[in-house]
Design a protein around this motif. Sequence first.
Motif, PDB file in Angstrom:
ATOM      1  N   THR A  27       0.733   7.906   1.083  1.00 42.47           N
ATOM      2  CA  THR A  27       0.073   9.061   0.472  1.00 42.47           C
ATOM      3  C   THR A  27       0.981  10.284   0.504  1.00 42.47           C
ATOM      4  OG1 THR A  27      -1.027   9.525   2.576  1.00 42.47           O
ATOM      5  CG2 THR A  27      -2.246   8.233   0.962  1.00 42.47           C
ATOM      6  N   VAL A  35       0.856  -1.174   0.000  1.00 45.49           N
ATOM      7  CA  VAL A  35       0.000   0.000   0.000  1.00 45.49           C
ATOM      8  C   VAL A  35       0.898   1.232   0.000  1.00 45.49           C
ATOM      9  CG1 VAL A  35      -1.767   1.286   1.255  1.00 45.49           C
ATOM     10  CG2 VAL A  35      -1.839  -1.204   1.206  1.00 45.49           C
ATOM     11  N   VAL A  59      -6.278  13.455   0.352  1.00 47.76           N
ATOM     12  CA  VAL A  59      -6.297  12.191  -0.379  1.00 47.76           C
ATOM     13  C   VAL A  59      -7.765  11.881  -0.644  1.00 47.76           C
ATOM     14  CG1 VAL A  59      -5.782   9.727  -0.288  1.00 47.76           C
ATOM     15  CG2 VAL A  59      -4.196  11.367   0.740  1.00 47.76           C
ATOM     16  N   TYR A 101      -1.398  -0.078  -7.247  1.00 45.75           N
ATOM     17  CA  TYR A 101      -2.353   0.785  -6.562  1.00 45.75           C
ATOM     18  C   TYR A 101      -2.401   2.129  -7.260  1.00 45.75           C
ATOM     19  CZ  TYR A 101      -2.433  -2.227  -2.439  1.00 45.75           C
ATOM     20  OH  TYR A 101      -2.614  -3.275  -1.580  1.00 45.75           O
ATOM     21  N   ASN A 102      -3.504   2.824  -7.089  1.00 41.57           N
ATOM     22  CA  ASN A 102      -3.616   4.220  -7.499  1.00 41.57           C
ATOM     23  C   ASN A 102      -3.921   5.046  -6.252  1.00 41.57           C
ATOM     24  OD1 ASN A 102      -3.191   3.737 -10.193  1.00 41.57           O
ATOM     25  ND2 ASN A 102      -5.310   4.042 -10.801  1.00 41.57           N
ATOM     26  N   VAL A 103      -3.350   6.239  -6.213  1.00 40.81           N
ATOM     27  CA  VAL A 103      -3.654   7.195  -5.158  1.00 40.81           C
ATOM     28  C   VAL A 103      -4.148   8.463  -5.851  1.00 40.81           C
ATOM     29  CG1 VAL A 103      -2.740   8.570  -3.237  1.00 40.81           C
ATOM     30  CG2 VAL A 103      -1.858   6.260  -3.643  1.00 40.81           C
ATOM     31  N   ARG A 154      -3.336  11.764  -9.989  1.00 39.87           N
ATOM     32  CA  ARG A 154      -3.436  10.322  -9.791  1.00 39.87           C
ATOM     33  C   ARG A 154      -2.017   9.779  -9.911  1.00 39.87           C
ATOM     34  NH1 ARG A 154      -8.013   7.450 -12.517  1.00 39.87           N
ATOM     35  NH2 ARG A 154      -8.957   8.120 -10.568  1.00 39.87           N
ATOM     36  N   ASN A 161      -8.788   9.150  -2.731  1.00 42.01           N
ATOM     37  CA  ASN A 161      -9.027   7.728  -2.918  1.00 42.01           C
ATOM     38  C   ASN A 161      -7.694   6.993  -3.032  1.00 42.01           C
ATOM     39  OD1 ASN A 161     -10.552   5.425  -3.236  1.00 42.01           O
ATOM     40  ND2 ASN A 161     -11.258   5.914  -5.294  1.00 42.01           N
ATOM     41  N   THR A 162      -7.602   5.830  -2.431  1.00 38.42           N
ATOM     42  CA  THR A 162      -6.472   4.918  -2.600  1.00 38.42           C
ATOM     43  C   THR A 162      -7.084   3.551  -2.845  1.00 38.42           C
ATOM     44  OG1 THR A 162      -5.078   6.179  -1.087  1.00 38.42           O
ATOM     45  CG2 THR A 162      -4.420   3.918  -1.519  1.00 38.42           C
ATOM     46  N   TYR A 163      -6.699   2.920  -3.951  1.00 34.53           N
ATOM     47  CA  TYR A 163      -7.309   1.636  -4.258  1.00 34.53           C
ATOM     48  C   TYR A 163      -6.373   0.757  -5.077  1.00 34.53           C
ATOM     49  CZ  TYR A 163      -8.379   4.222  -8.519  1.00 34.53           C
ATOM     50  OH  TYR A 163      -8.285   5.000  -9.639  1.00 34.53           O
ATOM     51  N   ALA A 192       3.067   9.964  -2.504  1.00 36.69           N
ATOM     52  CA  ALA A 192       2.269  10.256  -3.706  1.00 36.69           C
ATOM     53  C   ALA A 192       2.113  11.769  -3.892  1.00 36.69           C
ATOM     54  CB  ALA A 192       0.901   9.590  -3.606  1.00 36.69           C
TER      55      ALA A 192
END
Length: 159
Positions: free
Chosen positions: A22, A19, A50, A61-63, A103, A52-54, A25
Amino acid sequence: MKSFLLAIAAVQILHCSGVPSTKHALRASVIKLNEITEITNLCAITGRRVTNTYRTGKHSYNVDLTFSVKETICSKKSGMEFDTPSCRFRPKKIGEKGFCKSRVAYFANKVADVDVLCEGLKTIDSESDSLESSENSFEVKSKRTQSFSNENIVDSRWH
């Protein structure tokens, strides 16, 4: 003692799960922004969130972030980082300001791609290598991309 060992195990599992941070990121997003802005000085963060984190795959993953920036007194050519304490913000009436969405895509704990769209700052259009007002750019791209919290993104750059 048992709960202490369970806590250590949980921390190790989360640390090794891939994970992304952030904070990392956000830093990658501002570095990218400073590469694409037309202004000669660095921009630094004035606010952040932030959104969304998925997970997008087994190791990816994308942040998604939103953040605001303001121009500092430090030149891009100075070799300084945007978060260097001596890089103070320019005076209110002079400094450029912007609101950005980004992103950051991670693969195997490394940044794979960073996309930044900003409103209020002039950026270099990476697709045509021409200068364009980011206000116009933001308006056009936001129509194509829908919202950041929606995972069904139309613009292929967000995958």
